[in-house]
Scaffold this motif. Sequence first.
Motif, PDB file in Angstrom:
ATOM      1  N   MET A 360     -15.452  39.871  15.999  1.00  0.00           N
ATOM      2  CA  MET A 360     -15.477  38.538  16.572  1.00  0.00           C
ATOM      3  C   MET A 360     -16.921  38.047  16.681  1.00  0.00           C
ATOM      4  SD  MET A 360     -12.510  37.296  17.289  1.00  0.00           S
ATOM      5  CE  MET A 360     -10.806  37.731  17.664  1.00  0.00           C
ATOM      6  N   PRO A 361     -17.138  36.738  16.595  1.00  0.00           N
ATOM      7  CA  PRO A 361     -18.494  36.219  16.784  1.00  0.00           C
ATOM      8  C   PRO A 361     -18.967  36.494  18.204  1.00  0.00           C
ATOM      9  CG  PRO A 361     -16.884  34.436  16.770  1.00  0.00           C
ATOM     10  CD  PRO A 361     -16.165  35.675  16.350  1.00  0.00           C
ATOM     11  N   GLU A 399     -24.667  19.746  17.516  1.00  0.00           N
ATOM     12  CA  GLU A 399     -24.994  21.138  17.816  1.00  0.00           C
ATOM     13  C   GLU A 399     -23.736  21.964  18.034  1.00  0.00           C
ATOM     14  OE1 GLU A 399     -28.430  23.263  20.317  1.00  0.00           O
ATOM     15  OE2 GLU A 399     -26.969  22.257  21.605  1.00  0.00           O
ATOM     16  N   ALA A 400     -22.721  21.390  18.691  1.00  0.00           N
ATOM     17  CA  ALA A 400     -21.466  22.116  18.927  1.00  0.00           C
ATOM     18  C   ALA A 400     -20.795  22.476  17.604  1.00  0.00           C
ATOM     19  CB  ALA A 400     -20.530  21.281  19.792  1.00  0.00           C
ATOM     20  N   ILE A 401     -20.816  21.548  16.644  1.00  0.00           N
ATOM     21  CA  ILE A 401     -20.235  21.814  15.324  1.00  0.00           C
ATOM     22  C   ILE A 401     -21.031  22.898  14.603  1.00  0.00           C
ATOM     23  CG2 ILE A 401     -19.827  20.838  13.025  1.00  0.00           C
ATOM     24  CD1 ILE A 401     -19.223  18.150  14.418  1.00  0.00           C
ATOM     25  N   ALA A 402     -22.353  22.816  14.658  1.00  0.00           N
ATOM     26  CA  ALA A 402     -23.198  23.822  13.997  1.00  0.00           C
ATOM     27  C   ALA A 402     -22.946  25.207  14.577  1.00  0.00           C
ATOM     28  CB  ALA A 402     -24.665  23.437  14.143  1.00  0.00           C
ATOM     29  N   LYS A 403     -22.789  25.294  15.888  1.00  0.00           N
ATOM     30  CA  LYS A 403     -22.502  26.586  16.518  1.00  0.00           C
ATOM     31  C   LYS A 403     -21.142  27.118  16.089  1.00  0.00           C
ATOM     32  CE  LYS A 403     -25.404  26.204  20.637  1.00  0.00           C
ATOM     33  NZ  LYS A 403     -25.482  26.366  22.096  1.00  0.00           N
ATOM     34  N   MET A 404     -20.158  26.228  15.959  1.00  0.00           N
ATOM     35  CA  MET A 404     -18.829  26.665  15.530  1.00  0.00           C
ATOM     36  C   MET A 404     -18.862  27.143  14.082  1.00  0.00           C
ATOM     37  SD  MET A 404     -15.707  27.199  16.441  1.00  0.00           S
ATOM     38  CE  MET A 404     -15.368  26.207  17.894  1.00  0.00           C
ATOM     39  N   GLN A 405     -19.588  26.438  13.240  1.00  0.00           N
ATOM     40  CA  GLN A 405     -19.705  26.864  11.842  1.00  0.00           C
ATOM     41  C   GLN A 405     -20.361  28.241  11.765  1.00  0.00           C
ATOM     42  OE1 GLN A 405     -21.915  23.467  10.437  1.00  0.00           O
ATOM     43  NE2 GLN A 405     -20.105  22.452   9.596  1.00  0.00           N
ATOM     44  N   GLY A 409     -18.460  31.746  10.600  1.00  0.00           N
ATOM     45  CA  GLY A 409     -19.077  32.472   9.496  1.00  0.00           C
ATOM     46  C   GLY A 409     -19.321  33.938   9.817  1.00  0.00           C
ATOM     47  N   GLU A 410     -19.453  34.270  11.111  1.00  0.00           N
ATOM     48  CA  GLU A 410     -19.680  35.662  11.523  1.00  0.00           C
ATOM     49  C   GLU A 410     -18.377  36.458  11.647  1.00  0.00           C
ATOM     50  OE1 GLU A 410     -21.782  35.725  15.210  1.00  0.00           O
ATOM     51  OE2 GLU A 410     -23.596  34.816  14.393  1.00  0.00           O
ATOM     52  N   MET A 411     -17.258  35.763  11.814  1.00  0.00           N
ATOM     53  CA  MET A 411     -16.000  36.455  12.108  1.00  0.00           C
ATOM     54  C   MET A 411     -15.435  37.146  10.866  1.00  0.00           C
ATOM     55  SD  MET A 411     -12.718  34.918  14.146  1.00  0.00           S
ATOM     56  CE  MET A 411     -12.430  33.619  12.952  1.00  0.00           C
ATOM     57  N   PHE A 422      -9.847  27.892   6.299  1.00  0.00           N
ATOM     58  CA  PHE A 422      -9.347  26.528   6.439  1.00  0.00           C
ATOM     59  C   PHE A 422     -10.111  25.793   7.545  1.00  0.00           C
ATOM     60  CE2 PHE A 422      -6.502  23.948   9.133  1.00  0.00           C
ATOM     61  CZ  PHE A 422      -6.286  22.870   8.287  1.00  0.00           C
ATOM     62  N   GLN A 423     -10.315  26.475   8.677  1.00  0.00           N
ATOM     63  CA  GLN A 423     -11.060  25.874   9.769  1.00  0.00           C
ATOM     64  C   GLN A 423     -12.507  25.606   9.362  1.00  0.00           C
ATOM     65  OE1 GLN A 423     -10.034  24.680  12.545  1.00  0.00           O
ATOM     66  NE2 GLN A 423      -8.550  25.943  13.622  1.00  0.00           N
ATOM     67  N   GLU A 424     -13.106  26.533   8.639  1.00  0.00           N
ATOM     68  CA  GLU A 424     -14.488  26.341   8.186  1.00  0.00           C
ATOM     69  C   GLU A 424     -14.606  25.106   7.299  1.00  0.00           C
ATOM     70  OE1 GLU A 424     -17.037  29.870   7.201  1.00  0.00           O
ATOM     71  OE2 GLU A 424     -15.100  30.906   7.224  1.00  0.00           O
ATOM     72  N   ASP A 425     -13.647  24.952   6.369  1.00  0.00           N
ATOM     73  CA  ASP A 425     -13.677  23.809   5.463  1.00  0.00           C
ATOM     74  C   ASP A 425     -13.461  22.490   6.216  1.00  0.00           C
ATOM     75  OD1 ASP A 425     -14.062  25.573   3.397  1.00  0.00           O
ATOM     76  OD2 ASP A 425     -11.982  25.542   2.702  1.00  0.00           O
ATOM     77  N   LEU A 426     -12.580  22.511   7.199  1.00  0.00           N
ATOM     78  CA  LEU A 426     -12.328  21.315   7.991  1.00  0.00           C
ATOM     79  C   LEU A 426     -13.574  20.902   8.766  1.00  0.00           C
ATOM     80  CD1 LEU A 426     -10.425  19.166   9.100  1.00  0.00           C
ATOM     81  CD2 LEU A 426      -9.528  20.856  10.710  1.00  0.00           C
ATOM     82  N   LEU A 427     -14.279  21.894   9.304  1.00  0.00           N
ATOM     83  CA  LEU A 427     -15.494  21.600  10.072  1.00  0.00           C
ATOM     84  C   LEU A 427     -16.609  21.005   9.211  1.00  0.00           C
ATOM     85  CD1 LEU A 427     -15.643  24.777  12.321  1.00  0.00           C
ATOM     86  CD2 LEU A 427     -15.575  22.435  13.166  1.00  0.00           C
TER      87      LEU A 427
END
Length: 455
Positions: A360-361, A399-405, A409-411, A422-427
């Motif tokens: 997990m991240p 910044e919130a989007i960048a942190k989620m990306q 990416g770490e998971m 799918f979530q990564e592409d949507l973001l």
Amino acid sequence: MFKKILIANRGEIAVRIIRACREMGIQTVAVYSEADRDALHMQLADEAICIGPAKATDSYLNMQSILSAAVVTNAQAIHPGFGFLSENSTFATMCKEMNVTFIGPDAVTIDQMGNKANARALMIEANVPVIPGSEGFITDTNEAKQLADRLGYPVMVKAAAGGGGKGMRKVLRSEELVTAFNNAKNEAKAAFGDNQMYMEKIIEHARHIEVQLLGDHYGNVIHLGERDCSLQRNNQKVIEESPSVAINEEQRKKLGETAVRAAKSVGYKNAGTIEFLLDQNGEFYFMEMNTRIQVEHPVTEMATEIDIVKEQLLIASGEELSIKQSDVRLTGHTIECRINAENPAFNFAPSPGTIQYLMMPSGGNGLRVDSAMFAGADIPPYYDAMIAKIITKGADRTEAIAKMQRALGEMVIDGIISNQFFQEDLLMDKRFVNGEYDTSFLQDVFLKEWEPRVE
């Protein structure tokens, strides 16, 4: 305050409640099915009792077994979490009869707001704007046709006892109505044991905005701001964020005040959520009330730094709200992604199995992970397939989007297929990044263009 509570749920919400109880010095009792014999929630609780076979109707929906577990362990209260028995007025009544506190609203309120057609009528009485639609129930297809012609297509036929996208059908033209109405009615009967139906006009290109509420036993009700839940697939939420980029401060104030008025009109107690649709003209309409804690509650917790589960426990134990409306502050921007065991390349088909490896991240400011998974954990085919909720907070939305990306990416998840990519592409979609989306975007636009990655 309670000395011991039983959690009538499983998965990440059961783990979430157990952790809050531990921080408050409250002992916990976990219940589990035979399929969850090695689940994390039963390992973390002070006590654990098996309540039946894997099938939910024989375990997590078995009211007698759960109440028996509460009695034999001397639990003073039951937290139902979300789903399962969380909005079951019969269960809330049974708890009261057994002198066990149900951590949630009373049975009367659950019935009042749980039936969507009745809730519409109550909100109209409370001067809360509702979506144009039927007054009461629709009994047959002839009545449905007449109303749909009067409202104008498209319309949505809905189960009065519905939830989770079941018992709902979108009807674009008159020739589709009879089949859609009958199918929704049959689905509602199978899912809820209740086939009463109502109809609403579809507000096209709307945003789905919900307001988190807390109410105590002394008439105090406050709101904790809004969450934008417009990114949905088949009426199931995929990403949530707070605050919504679609409303200004004046609308935000009006929305919160309206939600509080709605809750006060039914004497609401404990945590709940009012869901609204926001149209393109900036007008909002009551859609429904969820009389429980919601999956996406961590979004609001990070935005306000208020622990909603702990507040639930305090309210249920009879304490007055310690938070005033003036104390509530939404800071920065918060986003939540739901990571599920499903295969987006095959119409999001469930992907049960055993997680072979899981990373997990972790680390970094403004990151939270709610999960009950670990390497070696099983994801049974009988229940919701959630692996984790990833929540990030930044000084602003960018910044919130960048942190989620970064977090996604770490998971690493091996052994099952998830919707991580799918979530990564949507973001990364420019329209999402710019906040240019509504309730139809994911289903009607993004998924029609999206090309699944080859794993």
